[in-house]
Design a protein around this motif. Structure first.
Motif, short mmCIF file in Angstrom:
data_model
loop_
_atom_site.label_atom_id
_atom_site.label_comp_id
_atom_site.label_asym_id
_atom_site.label_seq_id
_atom_site.Cartn_x
_atom_site.Cartn_y
_atom_site.Cartn_z
N TYR A 265 -9.52 13.82 -15.85
CA TYR A 265 -8.19 14.30 -15.44
C TYR A 265 -7.54 13.36 -14.44
CZ TYR A 265 -4.80 17.23 -12.92
OH TYR A 265 -3.67 17.72 -12.32
N CYS A 266 -6.27 13.03 -14.70
CA CYS A 266 -5.48 12.24 -13.77
C CYS A 266 -4.02 12.62 -13.93
CB CYS A 266 -5.66 10.74 -14.01
SG CYS A 266 -4.63 9.71 -12.95
N ASN A 267 -3.37 13.02 -12.85
CA ASN A 267 -1.95 13.37 -12.93
C ASN A 267 -1.09 12.38 -12.14
OD1 ASN A 267 -2.61 14.10 -10.33
ND2 ASN A 267 -1.50 16.04 -10.35
N HIS A 268 -1.62 11.16 -11.94
CA HIS A 268 -0.88 10.15 -11.19
C HIS A 268 -0.22 9.15 -12.13
CE1 HIS A 268 -3.57 11.74 -8.06
NE2 HIS A 268 -2.61 11.41 -7.24
N GLY A 269 0.84 8.57 -11.64
CA GLY A 269 1.60 7.58 -12.37
C GLY A 269 2.98 7.51 -11.77
N PHE A 270 3.82 6.59 -12.23
CA PHE A 270 5.16 6.44 -11.65
C PHE A 270 5.88 7.78 -11.72
CE2 PHE A 270 9.66 5.42 -11.65
CZ PHE A 270 9.73 4.57 -10.56
N CYS A 271 6.38 8.21 -10.57
CA CYS A 271 6.88 9.58 -10.46
C CYS A 271 8.39 9.72 -10.55
CB CYS A 271 6.37 10.21 -9.17
SG CYS A 271 6.63 11.98 -9.05
N GLN A 272 9.12 9.28 -9.53
CA GLN A 272 10.54 9.62 -9.48
C GLN A 272 11.48 8.46 -9.21
OE1 GLN A 272 10.79 14.05 -7.77
NE2 GLN A 272 9.71 12.70 -6.40
N ALA A 273 11.06 7.56 -8.34
CA ALA A 273 11.96 6.48 -7.94
C ALA A 273 11.15 5.28 -7.49
CB ALA A 273 12.88 6.95 -6.81
N SER A 274 11.73 4.10 -7.64
CA SER A 274 11.07 2.88 -7.21
C SER A 274 11.17 2.74 -5.70
CB SER A 274 11.70 1.68 -7.90
OG SER A 274 11.17 0.47 -7.38
N TYR A 275 10.09 2.27 -5.07
CA TYR A 275 10.10 2.05 -3.63
C TYR A 275 10.85 0.77 -3.27
CZ TYR A 275 8.35 1.18 1.10
OH TYR A 275 8.25 0.93 2.43
N GLN B 149 12.80 8.01 1.16
CA GLN B 149 13.70 9.16 1.16
C GLN B 149 15.09 8.76 0.68
OE1 GLN B 149 13.12 12.81 2.16
NE2 GLN B 149 14.70 12.45 0.64
N ALA B 150 15.54 7.61 1.11
CA ALA B 150 16.84 7.11 0.67
C ALA B 150 16.85 6.85 -0.83
CB ALA B 150 17.21 5.84 1.44
N ALA B 151 15.75 6.29 -1.34
CA ALA B 151 15.65 6.03 -2.78
C ALA B 151 15.64 7.34 -3.57
CB ALA B 151 14.39 5.22 -3.08
N LEU B 152 14.95 8.35 -3.06
CA LEU B 152 14.92 9.65 -3.72
C LEU B 152 16.30 10.30 -3.71
CD1 LEU B 152 11.58 11.16 -2.37
CD2 LEU B 152 12.00 10.33 -4.69
N ALA B 153 16.97 10.24 -2.55
CA ALA B 153 18.28 10.86 -2.42
C ALA B 153 19.28 10.23 -3.40
CB ALA B 153 18.79 10.72 -0.99
N ASP B 154 19.16 8.93 -3.59
CA ASP B 154 20.06 8.24 -4.52
C ASP B 154 19.92 8.76 -5.94
OD1 ASP B 154 21.19 6.68 -2.58
OD2 ASP B 154 19.95 4.91 -2.99
N LYS B 155 18.74 9.28 -6.27
CA LYS B 155 18.49 9.80 -7.61
C LYS B 155 18.57 11.33 -7.67
CE LYS B 155 15.83 5.92 -9.42
NZ LYS B 155 16.78 5.67 -10.52
N LEU C 290 0.83 -1.21 0.00
CA LEU C 290 0.00 0.00 0.00
C LEU C 290 0.86 1.25 0.00
CD1 LEU C 290 -2.79 -1.02 2.55
CD2 LEU C 290 -2.86 -1.15 0.04
N PHE C 291 1.96 1.23 0.75
CA PHE C 291 2.82 2.41 0.79
C PHE C 291 3.65 2.54 -0.49
CE2 PHE C 291 2.54 2.06 5.62
CZ PHE C 291 1.54 3.03 5.68
N ALA C 292 4.00 1.43 -1.11
CA ALA C 292 4.69 1.50 -2.40
C ALA C 292 3.81 2.20 -3.42
CB ALA C 292 5.07 0.11 -2.88
N ARG C 293 2.51 1.87 -3.46
CA ARG C 293 1.58 2.54 -4.37
C ARG C 293 1.55 4.04 -4.07
NH1 ARG C 293 1.78 -2.06 -5.89
NH2 ARG C 293 0.06 -3.46 -6.41
N PHE C 294 1.58 4.38 -2.80
CA PHE C 294 1.52 5.78 -2.38
C PHE C 294 2.76 6.54 -2.85
CE2 PHE C 294 2.73 8.98 0.79
CZ PHE C 294 1.61 9.81 0.77
N TRP C 295 3.93 6.07 -2.46
CA TRP C 295 5.15 6.84 -2.72
C TRP C 295 5.47 6.93 -4.21
CZ3 TRP C 295 6.20 9.68 1.15
CH2 TRP C 295 6.10 9.22 2.46
N GLU C 296 5.27 5.86 -4.93
CA GLU C 296 5.71 5.84 -6.33
C GLU C 296 4.81 6.62 -7.28
OE1 GLU C 296 7.98 1.48 -6.41
OE2 GLU C 296 6.02 1.73 -7.38
#
Length: 215
Positions: free
Chosen positions: A204-214, A160-166, A113-119
């Motif tokens: 309208y939908c602005n969701h989808g894979f955003c920045q980094a994999s969880y 946060q660690a995954a984001l920082a890596d990118k 559930l949190f992977a869906r949220f963050w990604e």
């Protein structure tokens, strides 16, 4: 700025619009899942509330997730009682556009559930998602159990660690127990918002894979 013009400023309870005593009438059943939209929930099921910007696309992400029993959209984290969509969009209710996720812990993990949220949104932009600007679009997790709270905080550290890596910035997501989020109440949004992207496939939908994999 004059009051009401800066939608990125979080208001106080004293500043919130008054609202009303009666909420909206909504359908009895989920338009996709066919399950109830309101409690009581089946024994053993739990509820998690998430804010990921516009709630239309966020709800679809969760009704498509195996193990999720029901979803609904509404307003949470503010103080105006039974707010309207128009009121919430003024940022004068304090609410975030929120998805109620009812799930079976035996069939889907909090990690999923949190992977869906963050990604699927950008948690590093404060009070906005893309061109949607205002406190109602803030990134938020409102928990209903101590286990959810611990898992949510852990997932934030992990992502946060995954984001920082990118090379991405700091997460701004609000993570609090639901009862501490504004007045602690989830107010169901108007019926036309429920299952919106099923009713309006080209909406309208602005969701989808955003920045980094969880993972």
């Amino acid at each position: 700025m004059l009051f009401g013009t800066d939608k990125t400023r979080m208001i106080t309870a004293d500043e919130a619009l008054p609202g009303r005593d009666v909420g909206f009438e909504i359908a009895d059943r989920h338009v996709v899942l066919g399950t109830p939209l309101t409690e009581p929930w089946p024994e053993g099921h739990e509820v998690l509330y998430v804010g990921m910007g516009c709630f239309w696309g966020a709800e679809r992400i969760y009704w498509q997730t195996d193990g999720v029993y029901s979803t609904a959209v509404g307003y949470m984290g503010g103080w105006t009682t039974n707010p309207t969509y128009q009121e919430t969009c003024t940022a004068r209710t304090g609410h975030a556009e929120t998805v109620q996720v009812v799930y079976d812990p035996a069939k889907v993990s909090l990690e999923t559930l949190f992977a869906r949220f963050w990604e699927n949104h950008d948690p590093t932009t404060l009070h906005r998602q893309g061109g949607d600007i205002g406190t109602q679009y803030r990134s938020a997790i409102f928990t209903t159990t101590p286990e959810q709270q611990i898992a949510a905080e852990h997932s934030r550290e992990k992502y946060q660690a995954a984001l920082a890596d990118k090379g991405f910035g700091k997460i701004t997501t609000q993570i609090v127990p639901a009862e501490e989020a504004g007045d602690g109440v989830f107010y169901y949004a108007e019926d036309y918002h429920q299952g919106y992207l099923h009713k309006n496939p080209g909406g309208y939908c602005n969701h989808g894979f955003c920045q980094a994999s969880y993972a």
